[in-house]
Design a protein around this motif. Structure first.
Motif, short mmCIF file in Angstrom:
data_model
loop_
_atom_site.label_atom_id
_atom_site.label_comp_id
_atom_site.label_asym_id
_atom_site.label_seq_id
_atom_site.Cartn_x
_atom_site.Cartn_y
_atom_site.Cartn_z
N GLU A 1 4.35 -5.93 -9.71
CA GLU A 1 5.39 -5.63 -10.68
C GLU A 1 6.75 -5.38 -10.03
N HIS A 2 6.74 -4.65 -8.91
CA HIS A 2 8.00 -4.27 -8.27
C HIS A 2 8.35 -5.15 -7.08
N GLN A 3 7.47 -6.07 -6.71
CA GLN A 3 7.70 -6.98 -5.59
C GLN A 3 8.10 -6.25 -4.30
N LEU A 4 7.40 -5.15 -4.03
CA LEU A 4 7.64 -4.40 -2.81
C LEU A 4 6.47 -4.62 -1.85
N PRO A 5 6.69 -5.30 -0.74
CA PRO A 5 5.58 -5.55 0.20
C PRO A 5 5.12 -4.25 0.84
N PRO A 6 3.81 -3.97 0.84
CA PRO A 6 3.32 -2.72 1.43
C PRO A 6 3.44 -2.74 2.94
N GLY A 7 3.73 -1.58 3.51
CA GLY A 7 3.79 -1.44 4.95
C GLY A 7 2.52 -0.81 5.49
N LEU A 8 2.48 -0.61 6.77
CA LEU A 8 1.30 -0.01 7.39
C LEU A 8 1.01 1.38 6.82
N GLU A 9 2.09 2.12 6.48
CA GLU A 9 1.89 3.46 5.94
C GLU A 9 1.20 3.42 4.58
N HIS A 10 1.46 2.36 3.80
CA HIS A 10 0.80 2.23 2.49
C HIS A 10 -0.68 1.88 2.66
N TYR A 11 -0.97 1.02 3.62
CA TYR A 11 -2.38 0.70 3.87
C TYR A 11 -3.13 1.93 4.38
N ALA A 12 -2.49 2.72 5.24
CA ALA A 12 -3.12 3.95 5.73
C ALA A 12 -3.40 4.90 4.57
N ALA A 13 -2.45 4.98 3.63
CA ALA A 13 -2.64 5.85 2.46
C ALA A 13 -3.80 5.35 1.59
N MET A 14 -3.93 4.03 1.47
CA MET A 14 -5.03 3.48 0.68
C MET A 14 -6.38 3.72 1.36
N VAL A 15 -6.42 3.61 2.68
CA VAL A 15 -7.65 3.93 3.41
C VAL A 15 -8.02 5.40 3.19
N ASP A 16 -7.00 6.26 3.21
CA ASP A 16 -7.24 7.68 2.95
C ASP A 16 -7.73 7.89 1.52
N LEU A 17 -7.16 7.14 0.56
CA LEU A 17 -7.59 7.23 -0.84
C LEU A 17 -9.08 6.91 -0.99
N PHE A 18 -9.51 5.81 -0.37
CA PHE A 18 -10.94 5.45 -0.43
C PHE A 18 -11.78 6.46 0.37
N GLY A 19 -11.26 6.84 1.53
CA GLY A 19 -12.04 7.70 2.42
C GLY A 19 -12.30 9.07 1.85
N ARG A 20 -11.32 9.68 1.20
CA ARG A 20 -11.51 11.01 0.63
C ARG A 20 -12.62 11.02 -0.42
N SER A 21 -12.78 9.91 -1.12
CA SER A 21 -13.80 9.83 -2.16
C SER A 21 -15.13 9.31 -1.62
N GLY A 22 -15.22 9.15 -0.31
CA GLY A 22 -16.47 8.71 0.30
C GLY A 22 -16.73 7.23 0.18
N ARG A 23 -15.75 6.46 -0.24
CA ARG A 23 -15.93 5.02 -0.41
C ARG A 23 -15.53 4.32 0.89
N LEU A 24 -16.34 4.60 1.92
CA LEU A 24 -16.00 4.15 3.26
C LEU A 24 -16.07 2.64 3.41
N ARG A 25 -17.00 1.99 2.71
CA ARG A 25 -17.11 0.55 2.81
C ARG A 25 -15.84 -0.12 2.27
N GLU A 26 -15.29 0.39 1.15
CA GLU A 26 -14.05 -0.17 0.60
C GLU A 26 -12.89 0.06 1.56
N ALA A 27 -12.88 1.22 2.20
CA ALA A 27 -11.82 1.49 3.18
C ALA A 27 -11.90 0.51 4.33
N SER A 28 -13.12 0.29 4.82
CA SER A 28 -13.30 -0.64 5.95
C SER A 28 -12.94 -2.07 5.55
N ASN A 29 -13.34 -2.46 4.34
CA ASN A 29 -13.03 -3.82 3.85
C ASN A 29 -11.53 -4.03 3.73
N LEU A 30 -10.83 -3.00 3.27
CA LEU A 30 -9.38 -3.11 3.12
C LEU A 30 -8.73 -3.38 4.47
#
Length: 900
Positions: free
Chosen positions: A661-690
């Motif tokens: 929607e906003h056409q903003l390319p994610p940076g490394l910090e956004h990917y790290a935040a997404m890994v943290d999002l999956f990781g905090r909820s125990g969804r480690l496989r999704e974090a690894s896949n990302l």
């Protein structure tokens, strides 16, 4: 000769009336119809409708809900079918206006039949509601259906069109109003005159002038405003002679009067007369704002309103005025000042294509834009162009070229221009000295500094500040202080920039307390800090052990009345949040009348850091409601907020909207935040896949996010994977090597990586030994893990250890102390530093003060649990900042939610 003015009033010149739309040549005052409730000479403020009868139960209930902000419930009560009074109904409509609630207004409109004894004021209020809530079509529909329209109804409709700058409709409504026998009051005259000025409708403007004179509006309390509007109308419509006659007839001339006459002459190319009025204005003690169209453009550019300035320039052609070099130069310098540097150069190219030849000022301004862009190749092109048109020898162009080459690290080119410049002024010397000083060649800079003195060229305050800055930025604080003390001996008075140079240099060299001392000394001798002073020193105090310094700087900001500066307010919000005082950050944020994107981002990020994810979500929603578009920093904070709440679905949707929607390319910090999002909820496989699917190479922040999640949930395989990647990225980090060694020992294997590369033997100081700092009574104390404590501190520590018997804290799920990576157990290293610091703080700080600690290494889980216990038993807030995150302990809980 026929007198062009009517004899009804000789004080003000009145034009012969020219009416259109079949209005008679003259309208006698006693022949114009007025509504029964409206006096002929109405005032600006409409009278209120007659008082209502006694309120019934429904009225009281609806009014109570409305007063408590429950507008929808109030309307729902009305929709039950019970009649209400006129006053109650119009109050509800006003609430819709105040809250910009057009849907609720439509519901009220549908329930208009429930109003007891409605009067025309009800429909007038409906018109006003629709117009002010942005639906002119619905307002016009109600307006056209009114059987009787008072001046108030016409005002509501005309004001609506004025707000949307639909000037022709304003004029048309005025004539329709006159046909119905309603005459405008002073307020309405202003609006219609503005419409005439913007549409160039001179004939209607003359009619309005006549009505203003005949109605006595020029002699009323609003007379100055009406006179200014009449003057501006004539000026914009090209009737400058009439504008001047009105101007000379006015006894009182305010700033608007002068501006109107000056801008009017500028519109029509009467530059000399405009300048005469400007000089006369200044001579008569009226502070000028803008004078000619060119000055207006420069003024708009200086205030950052580049859009209005460009519109103003475009209007020049429509009025038959040809833009000159000063016009173009004003635009170029304005865009450059507003940091729109590429656009400034684009306008310079357009100027060349238009056939207007630039002068020295224009070329110098364009070169300065290249300097800010660090674009020496474009600057070189402009240098060649300046030679071609013969302006390269101009001192102005030469100074700009020297400055551009010097700041772009082309010192040889800068020296060549300097040597070829025959007539050098102090700015020429300052630019060359500054180039050498900033590049680290302080010896060459000082040679030029001395040469100026030998040649008898006065070295101004900028010369001295440049040399001081050069020395202090290159680490020679002693020489910098020596020059600072010599300035006034040499007859040069220090200014705020002189002090700012010392403060910025001290901060750059890591001497925060010295910078604060200089700032205090500066104020003691009555030198006022400016925006640059505050913005230099405030970020350096944005940490837990400098909370009192932030308060001190805030007091300085208030004393010097700098709190309204948005950049300072934003820095203050950030500093308070990082120093652990989120309440003060919120107070500063709430006090802002205008907030920019940085204001919102600072407050949202601060809330997330302190664990207040619900506050961050509310702020994000409010930000979007106010039309503020989020940027990459906003999305990063909000992904972290959703991560704290375990809202994986919402976080994924936000990440997608950022990209799609906003056409903003994610940076490394956004990917790290997404890994943290999956990781905090125990969804480690999704974090690894990302991580596997990332379009960019993951860095240490991404792998560290996976490492934390894998450790917390006891996944040895992913912990090993993340640690192996971190060893490659951070080969000198001994704690990662130790963790990887522990994991592989637990798994009964050893990787080839550890066989090939073993870290050098760890020293106590490098790894297992940690330290922390704590603020107590505005003093900072340090503690080292395992150090011997005094008797009192040892006693307090024993007391703290004893509380675990009474209060239990459940450790994190899958906790395994073999996966700790920073500190060894206390049985090996001794008491950890934060426990010593907390024991010291509880013994020396009053109970209401929070405990603030900065720790050099990551907290271990045992210390984390101990802090939760202490915060609950002692009812103390504890803030500990380690390299991983800020831990805000309160009532047995931590802001990190046991995930760090």
């Amino acid at each position: 000769m026929e007198n062009p003015f009517l004899s009804c009033n000789t004080k003000y010149p009145v034009p012969t009336l020219f009416f259109k739309h079949q209005i008679p040549h003259q309208i006698p005052a006693n022949s114009i119809k007025t509504t029964s409730s409206l006096p002929q000479n109405s005032t600006l403020k409409p009278s209120q409708p007659p008082p209502p009868p006694n309120l019934n139960t429904t009225d009281r209930q609806v009014n109570r809900l409305r007063r408590h902000g429950k507008l929808q419930e109030a309307i729902s009560t009305l929709e039950q079918g019970l009649p209400i009074g006129t006053r109650t109904y119009t109050s509800l409509l006003q609430s819709c206006i105040d809250s910009d609630a057009i849907e609720e207004g439509r519901r009220l409109h549908a329930s208009i039949a429930l109003v007891r004894d409605p009067d025309p004021f009800v429909e007038t209020k409906l018109v006003s509601m629709y117009a002010k809530c942005g639906s002119l079509e619905e307002a016009r529909h109600v307006f056209d259906g009114m059987p009787e329209r008072s001046l108030f109804a016409w005002s509501a409709m005309i004001n609506g069109y004025s707000r949307e700058q639909r000037w022709q409709e304003v004029v048309d409504l005025f004539f329709q109003m006159m046909h119905e026998g309603v005459i405008p009051d002073s307020f309405l005259l202003l609006k219609v005159l503005q419409a005439c000025a913007n549409t160039g409708d001179l004939e209607t403007g003359r009619l309005l002038h006549s009505l203003a004179v005949r109605g006595g509006h020029l002699d009323s309390s609003e007379g100055t405003h009406v006179s200014n509007s009449v003057l501006a109308m004539y000026a914009k419509c090209g009737e400058l002679d009439m504008a001047k006659r009105i101007f000379e007839s006015l006894g009182t001339k305010d700033l608007v009067t002068w501006n109107s006459i000056i801008s009017g002459h500028c519109h029509w190319g009467e530059n000399e007369e405009a300048l005469q009025f400007f000089e006369r204005m200044r001579a008569e003690g009226v502070k000028p704002s803008v004078v000619t169209l060119n000055i207006l453009i420069a003024n708009y550019m200086h205030s950052g309103n580049t859009k209005l300035a460009m519109e103003l320039m475009e209007q020049m052609e429509s009025y038959g005025v040809i833009s000159d070099v000063f016009t173009w130069t004003s635009l170029i310098s304005g865009f450059a000042r507003n940091n729109r540097l590429s656009e400034a150069l684009d306008i310079f190219r357009k100027m060349q294509l238009s056939g207007v030849e630039p002068n020295g000022m224009t070329v110098a301004t364009a070169i300065s834009a290249c300097t800010s862009l660090k674009a020496p190749s474009k600057g070189k092109e402009l240098h060649s162009y300046a030679v071609k048109i013969g302006s390269a020898g101009s001192i102005l162009v030469a100074n700009s070229l020297i400055d551009m080459y010097a700041k772009c690290e082309r010192l040889e080119d800068a020296q060549n221009v300097f040597d070829q410049t025959t007539e050098k002024d102090v700015f020429t010397w300052n630019s060359m000295i500054g180039g050498y000083a900033q590049a680290g060649y302080c010896g060459k800079a000082y040679d030029l500094f001395l040469k100026m003195e030998n040649l008898g060229i006065h070295r101004n305050v900028v010369t001295w500040n440049t040399m001081i800055s050069g020395y202090i930025q290159n680490g020679d604080e002693d020489r910098a202080m020596e020059l600072f003390r010599r300035m006034e001996v040499d007859g040069v008075k220090k200014n705020t920039a002189s002090w700012n140079t010392l403060i910025a240099g001290s901060l750059q060299n890591g001497h925060v307390n010295k910078a604060l001392r200089i700032c205090r000394q500066m104020q003691l001798i009555s030198v006022r800090p400016n925006i640059a002073t505050i913005l230099s020193i405030l970020p350096a105090c944005a940490n837990l052990v400098s909370a009192w310094k932030v308060k001190e700087i805030h007091a300085c900001i208030l004393r010097n009345n700098l709190q309204t500066e948005i950049s300072i307010a934003n820095a203050l919000i950030d500093a308070y949040a990082k120093s652990g005082d989120i309440g003060s950050a919120q107070a500063v944020f709430n006090s802002l009348l205008l907030r920019d994107l940085i204001s919102w981002n600072s407050m949202i990020a601060g809330s997330v850091v302190h664990g207040y994810s619900h506050v961050a979500k509310d702020l994000f929603a409010q930000m979007k409601e106010e039309g503020m578009k989020p940027n990459r920093a906003t999305f990063l904070s909000m992904i972290n907020a959703y991560s704290l709440e375990g809202m994986v679905t919402e976080g994924k949707e936000l990440f997608s909207s950022m990209v799609e929607e906003h056409q903003l390319p994610p940076g490394l910090e956004h990917y790290a935040a997404m890994v943290d999002l999956f990781g905090r909820s125990g969804r480690l496989r999704e974090a690894s896949n990302l991580i596997e699917k990332m379009p960019i190479e993951p860095d240490s922040t991404v792998w560290n996010a996976l490492l934390v999640a894998a450790r917390v949930y006891g996944n040895f395989g992913l912990t090993n994977l993340a640690a192996e990647h971190l060893v490659k990225l951070e080969p000198r980090n001994p704690s990662i090597h130790r963790l990887l060694s522990n994991i592989q020992a637990l798994c009964g294997k050893q990787s080839g990586m550890l066989k090939r590369r073993k870290p050098k033997k760890e020293s106590k100081l490098d790894s297992s030994l940690s330290c922390c700092w704590i603020e107590v009574r505005n003093e900072v104390y340090s503690f080292i893990t395992g150090e011997q404590a005094d008797v009192d501190l040892e006693s307090k520590f024993t007391e703290l250890n004893g509380i675990s018997v009474d209060v239990k804290v459940v450790p994190p799920a899958f906790y395994d102390d073999r996966l700790e990576i920073e500190e060894e157990k206390e049985e090996i290293d001794g008491i950890h530093s934060e426990k010593l610091a907390i024991a010291f703080a509880i013994s020396n700080l009053p109970a209401f003060r929070s405990i603030r600690i900065i720790k050099s290494v990551r907290m271990c889980t045992n210390c984390h649990n101990a802090c939760k216990l202490i915060s609950k038993v002692y009812q103390r807030e504890i803030l500990i900042k380690d390299p991983k995150c800020l831990h805000h302990f309160k009532e047995g809980k931590c802001s990190c939610r046991d995930f760090w």
